[in-house]
Design an enzyme around this catalytic site. Structure first.
Site, PDB file in Angstrom:
ATOM      1  N   GLU A   1      -4.572   2.466  -4.411  1.00 39.54           N
ATOM      2  CA  GLU A   1      -3.136   2.517  -4.162  1.00 39.54           C
ATOM      3  C   GLU A   1      -2.576   1.182  -3.695  1.00 39.54           C
ATOM      4  O   GLU A   1      -1.455   1.108  -3.186  1.00 39.54           O
ATOM      5  CB  GLU A   1      -2.824   3.597  -3.128  1.00 39.54           C
ATOM      6  CG  GLU A   1      -3.373   3.344  -1.733  1.00 39.54           C
ATOM      7  CD  GLU A   1      -4.756   3.932  -1.518  1.00 39.54           C
ATOM      8  OE1 GLU A   1      -5.057   4.306  -0.373  1.00 39.54           O
ATOM      9  OE2 GLU A   1      -5.532   4.011  -2.489  1.00 39.54           O
TER      10      GLU A   1
ATOM     11  N   ASP B   1      -1.851   9.588 -10.367  1.00 35.18           N
ATOM     12  CA  ASP B   1      -1.777   8.546 -11.399  1.00 35.18           C
ATOM     13  C   ASP B   1      -0.335   8.282 -11.814  1.00 35.18           C
ATOM     14  O   ASP B   1       0.074   7.134 -12.029  1.00 35.18           O
ATOM     15  CB  ASP B   1      -2.593   8.952 -12.620  1.00 35.18           C
ATOM     16  CG  ASP B   1      -4.088   8.750 -12.423  1.00 35.18           C
ATOM     17  OD1 ASP B   1      -4.463   8.109 -11.425  1.00 35.18           O
ATOM     18  OD2 ASP B   1      -4.864   9.229 -13.261  1.00 35.18           O
TER      19      ASP B   1
ATOM     20  N   ASP C   1       0.849  -1.192   0.000  1.00 37.64           N
ATOM     21  CA  ASP C   1       0.000   0.000   0.000  1.00 37.64           C
ATOM     22  C   ASP C   1       0.886   1.242   0.000  1.00 37.64           C
ATOM     23  O   ASP C   1       1.862   1.320   0.754  1.00 37.64           O
ATOM     24  CB  ASP C   1      -0.902  -0.013   1.237  1.00 37.64           C
ATOM     25  CG  ASP C   1      -1.929   1.106   1.218  1.00 37.64           C
ATOM     26  OD1 ASP C   1      -3.028   0.880   0.702  1.00 37.64           O
ATOM     27  OD2 ASP C   1      -1.626   2.200   1.722  1.00 37.64           O
TER      28      ASP C   1
ATOM     29  N   ASN D   1      -2.966  12.862  -3.765  1.00 40.63           N
ATOM     30  CA  ASN D   1      -4.037  13.331  -4.647  1.00 40.63           C
ATOM     31  C   ASN D   1      -4.548  14.702  -4.238  1.00 40.63           C
ATOM     32  O   ASN D   1      -4.762  15.583  -5.073  1.00 40.63           O
ATOM     33  CB  ASN D   1      -5.194  12.331  -4.648  1.00 40.63           C
ATOM     34  CG  ASN D   1      -4.908  11.099  -5.487  1.00 40.63           C
ATOM     35  OD1 ASN D   1      -4.163  11.163  -6.454  1.00 40.63           O
ATOM     36  ND2 ASN D   1      -5.503   9.981  -5.126  1.00 40.63           N
TER      37      ASN D   1
END
Length: 528
Positions: free
Chosen positions: A440, A415, A398, A406
């Site tokens: 993620e 991204d 993770d 973000n």
């Protein structure tokens, strides 16, 4: 962006695109239509898509909105189901700008946002900046000026890094455009702030002209000069305004209706600020002749409004009344035209959604994640099922604090982080197989290995990601990951995956940026 597999016709279409940079939109449109016809005759579908994108862009520059929308839609749909992010993003960006020109700002924003996401899957900074410019244009039409300027700041950073002068010029122009509209919004409440923004808008347009002039981009140069002429006139800088319009007039070329009306309106603004309303009337009557030869409702509305205003100022009140009535009729007709275009656009969107669903189904069947290119959750499930019959290690990775990435840097940067992490995983160690779960999270499989071998590999992986530079994606950005590992010796199936997930939880509880492969730690922390 040509490749060795492109046909001669595709290469012709890619070369035709450059007409838009050198101000030969009319000649480019003729050439693009010819390429389209030949592509239809020979069945060269990629060349057809490339020609349609060129047609869309030239029609935007010239003012033929409906033809441009239809062509850009075809280009967008062709690439929607294909693994060609560069061409797909560019086609979608052109389509979004045409939607904005047609007054469909909400649909334009959706398409531009999608274009930006797809562009982020490439390393082309100029393409990313162009897509963000299209998104900003939609935001301006939606009256979200502050947000548009923020997007344009990001676009300018990318454009400057790309070294592409046309994209730099375009971004300066759009910054000036957004500041002008924001100035108009503030004019009624804060005159001083509005005036400062107006001057800043003129300066941005001037920079756009300088950037375009330096590389011979005549289309952006003409747009920038016409904008700057209007803005300088509004600032009271009539000498600078006149200089801009005089340079425009030296750029001898065939103008499309959009550019012709823009030029006539800009020149009329100079004469209006000089009080020469008879010259304004002459110029706007010429503009009326242009806009009534094409289906340009926005141009008709603007021209008729100006004619009504100047008629009133010259004392021709009957003409002013008639022009005002014609203006009102044009506004009503524009509502109908916008509704028609919306209906067509929604029909196209439905068609595109069906193509996207088909592409997604094919992607799932292929077992590949669309964003990162590594195997997806379906492929992981197949690999994981094999551990039921032999020794192996399963892991869950993770990205730490990914939501903050973000929120702080944008989903476009997020991204790109996912893509970079996937690239590291893909080539890191021959015994490691990586899969994207979604979001993620990534799945890891070490076939026929024990924890004593898998854990050191994952620790090196954690160290590598921590020391990898992400600053090129966003200043100050750093990334770490947490991993939970479990061995198939005792557990299998869902309980094995659940144990890896519990150990990932432990890694996060203990401060992140680490690997946990100890089941006792998992039990202890979970009990807290």
């Amino acid at each position: 962006m040509t490749s060795g597999n492109d046909t001669i016709l595709v290469k012709r279409a890619m070369a035709c695109w450059e007409n838009g940079r050198i101000g030969k939109s009319s000649a480019g449109l003729v050439e693009a239509r010819s390429i389209r016809d030949e592509a239809l005759r020979t069945g060269d579908l990629r060349a057809l898509a490339e020609a349609n994108r060129c047609i869309g862009w030239f029609c935007l520059q010239l003012g033929y909105c409906d033809e441009g929308l239809a062509a850009a839609h075809e280009a967008r749909n062709f690439y929607a189901g294909r693994d060609d992010h560069w061409r797909h993003a560019l086609s979608l960006a052109v389509y979004s700008w045409l939607l904005a020109e047609a007054g469909l700002s909400d649909l334009a924003f959706e398409s531009a946002s999608e274009a930006a996401v797809i562009a982020a899957r490439t390393d082309d900074k100029a393409l990313n900046a162009f897509a963000m410019n299209c998104k900003a244009v939609a935001l301006v039409i939606c009256h979200e000026m502050t947000l548009a300027l923020s997007v344009l700041d990001d676009a300018m950073a990318l454009a400057a890094q790309s070294g592409d002068g046309s994209t730099v010029a375009l971004t300066h122009i759009n910054q000036g455009y957004a500041k002008l509209f924001l100035s108009e919004q503030l004019a009624g409440t804060d005159r001083e702030a509005a005036d400062k923004l107006l001057c800043a808008a003129a300066a941005a347009s001037h920079k756009g002209a300088d950037a375009a002039r330096a590389i011979g981009d005549l289309w952006n140069l003409r747009v920038a000069l016409a904008n700057a002429a209007e803005m300088y006139a509004a600032c009271g800088e009539l000498t600078l305004s006149q200089v801009c319009i005089e340079e425009y007039e030296t750029l001898v070329t065939e103008l499309g209706p959009r550019e012709r009306v823009h030029y006539l309106c800009s020149k009329s603004d100079i004469h209006a600020h000089m009080g020469d309303y008879h010259k304004v009337m002459e110029l706007m009557l010429e503009a009326r002749e242009v806009v009534f030869t094409v289906a340009n409702h926005d141009g008709k509305i603007n021209t008729l409004k100006r004619l009504a205003d100047v008629s009133a100022k010259t004392g021709s009140y009957e003409d002013a009344y008639n022009y005002h009535r014609a203006y009102h009729d044009a506004v009503m007709a524009d509502h109908g035209e916008t509704s028609r275009r919306r209906a067509h656009a929604l029909d196209r969107q439905l068609e595109n959604d069906k193509l996207r669903e088909r592409a997604a189904a094919l992607e799932i069947q292929a077992g590949e994640d669309g964003l990162t290119g590594i195997p997806n959750r379906r492929a992981f499930d197949q690999a994981f099922a094999g551990l039921a019959h032999r020794e192996g290690v399963v892991g869950i990775l993770d990205i730490d604090y990914f939501k903050q990435v973000n929120d702080s840097y944008s989903h476009l940067v997020g991204d790109k982080v996912l893509i970079r992490i996937a690239n590291i995983l893909h080539r890191f160690d021959p015994s490691l197989r990586a899969f994207r779960f979604g979001g993620e999270e990534f799945g890891l499989v070490f076939d026929r290995l024990g924890l004593e071998h898998a854990e050191p590999i994952c620790q090196r992986l954690v160290d590598t990601i921590r020391t990898t530079s992400f600053a090129d994606l966003a200043p100050g950005l750093s990334v770490t990951v947490s991993i939970g590992l479990a061995h198939s010796g005792v557990l299998s199936g869902s309980p094995l995956l659940a144990e890896a997930d519990r150990r990932l939880y432990v890694a996060k509880k203990m401060g992140r940026d680490r690997v946990i492969a100890d089941g006792r730690s998992s039990i202890t922390v979970a009990a807290e």
